[in-house]
Design an enzyme around this catalytic site. Structure first.
Site, mmCIF file in Angstrom:
data_model
loop_
_atom_site.group_PDB
_atom_site.id
_atom_site.type_symbol
_atom_site.label_atom_id
_atom_site.label_comp_id
_atom_site.label_asym_id
_atom_site.label_seq_id
_atom_site.Cartn_x
_atom_site.Cartn_y
_atom_site.Cartn_z
ATOM 1 N N TYR A 98 0.802 -1.291 -0.009
ATOM 2 C CA TYR A 98 0.109 -0.103 0.189
ATOM 3 C C TYR A 98 0.881 1.315 0.119
ATOM 4 C CZ TYR A 98 -4.290 -2.580 0.685
ATOM 5 O OH TYR A 98 -5.222 -3.427 0.502
ATOM 6 N N GLU A 140 -7.998 -7.601 5.400
ATOM 7 C CA GLU A 140 -7.152 -8.344 4.966
ATOM 8 C C GLU A 140 -6.374 -9.153 6.113
ATOM 9 O OE1 GLU A 140 -4.799 -6.291 2.265
ATOM 10 O OE2 GLU A 140 -6.690 -5.854 1.145
#
Length: 428
Positions: A98, A140
């Site tokens: 990310y 996640e």
């Protein structure tokens, strides 16, 4: 939660960002793949990149997420992010990735919008990004933990193909079992796995395929349609490889199962399972699960296809429908191939596209949809007109979720409609 100051800035700049969002996402991918060519080679779907569908999906997701935060600054829309988190987890996406996405996305916004990106504007959009990323990372992490996987340490297991079944000229089922002899991980009907193959050029491409059989035992099956290119879209790399090269005795790298198109709610609630084309795969698994569970409520099975000979898993659908206490099947074919009349007790067969107007929809129906986007939009609209609650309509998209990529589209409110920020999924 989006801060009040940032909400005002995002609200003011959303038209400018929205107007340039496809230029931004195109620039983002150019930067990302220049800096990290291994991502395009071994993680991203190269076909989706070539066709531009992943860029459209990312543009739609950014606009939709920012709009939600502006309208509801005190909420973090985790429900909208559930689908993408499952896709990311199936690919082994890590929190560190990310940061890579943020670096290149921020630079792309600055390059496209230029001086309009003041420090205040940059900070506000950074807040939007990290709210989205933080929600995805949290979901996640939970998905990994449920499967006993450490984020960043996930690695697909090698599975052996024990049988290959030719369903139609363009569809094959591959039955698999773990090559290491350990028990197969559990899954829920309607979920999918990521399959990784090494192509002729050495690239390790990954695709998601629905598990098309009911849970239980150590054998799993995926049913794969060979994707043939049309227009700008190329042939499916992985589906073509599986059809051309994979036979019984070969091995594939397969992830644990993910996905949120699963049966929940009252055990015997009325259900409608609607599919078109290869979207039949998760519906076949859900139908098989209902048989295993001894579902007693009414079940309506709906499927649309080009013709009967192209209808994969048709025999499975009919067998499972017959095994249920209160189930009916309704098939639509664009070409009836000379009139494919059903036998005694067989499905209702109609010519043309799926049309639910002639079917009774019981109060409290929960619907599950999978197929091309125009099909799902049409079926969802018909179900809403029949009084089915939006929250009771669930769907799965093969490939980048383009439901929100068009300004004229109206995605399901409160459902998981967000396509992937980091990578797209596909059955190609």
């Amino acid at each position: 939660m989006l801060s009040e100051h940032s909400a005002a800035t995002v609200r003011a700049t959303l038209p400018a960002v929205g107007g340039a969002i496809e230029d931004i996402t195109a620039r983002f991918y150019d930067r990302l793949f220049t800096a990290h060519p291994e991502l395009l080679r071994n993680l991203f779907n190269r076909g989706n990149q070539a066709a531009g569908t992943q860029r459209q999906a990312l543009a739609g997701s950014l606009a939709a997420f920012a709009t939600h935060l502006v309208r509801h600054p005190d909420e973090r829309p985790d429900a909208m992010l559930a689908r993408i988190a499952h896709k990311h987890a199936s690919l082994g996406v890590t929190p560190g990735q990310y940061k890579v996405v943020h670096r290149h996305l921020s630079a792309a916004i600055a390059e496209v919008l230029g001086d309009a990106v003041t420090p205040e504007v940059a900070a506000a959009w950074d807040e939007v990004y990290w709210l989205m990323a933080g929600a995805l990372i949290a979901i996640e992490r939970r998905l990994y933990a449920e499967r006993g996987i450490l984020a960043g340490a996930t690695e697909p297991r090698e599975w052996e193909v024990v049988e290959r079944i030719e369903e139609t000229p363009d569809v094959a089922t591959f039955r698999l079992r773990p090559a290491d002899g350990r028990p197969a991980p559990a899954f829920r009907a309607g979920q999918y796995v990521s399959v990784r193959v090494e192509l002729a050029d050495g690239a390790r491409q990954i695709r998601q395929y629905s598990l098309s059989g009911a849970p239980g035992g150590d054998v799993r099956q995926i049913t794969v349609k060979r994707v043939r290119g049309t227009g700008a879209a190329p042939d499916g790399e992985v589906s073509a490889h599986l059809h051309a090269h994979v036979r019984a005795g070969d091995r594939l790298w397969v992830s644990p199962a993910y996905g949120d198109l699963v049966l929940d709610g009252p055990t015997d609630a009325p259900l409608l399972l609607a599919s078109a084309g290869i979207g039949v795969t998760p519906m076949a698994a859900l139908l098989a699960q209902l048989v295993t569970d001894g579902h007693r409520g009414p079940v309506t099975v709906v499927h649309g296809d080009r013709c009967p000979s192209a209808h994969a898993l048709r025999a499975d659908q009919l067998a499972h429908t017959a095994a249920l206490a209160d189930a009916t099947a309704h098939f639509w074919y664009e070409d009836l191939e000379g009139g494919a009349a059903p036998g005694a007790g067989g499905p209702a067969v109609r010519a043309g596209l799926v049309d639910l107007s002639a079917l009774p929809v019981a109060p409290g129906t929960r619907a599950y949809l999978c197929g091309p986007l125009p099909f799902m939009k049409a079926v969802r609209s018909q179900l809403l007109a029949e009084g089915v609650a939006p929250a009771d309509i669930h769907y799965e998209v093969f490939g980048p979720d383009l439901w929100l990529a068009s300004p004229s589209s109206s995605g399901p409110v409160g459902e998981a409609t967000m396509p992937s920020m980091v990578t797209g999924s596909s059955a190609a």
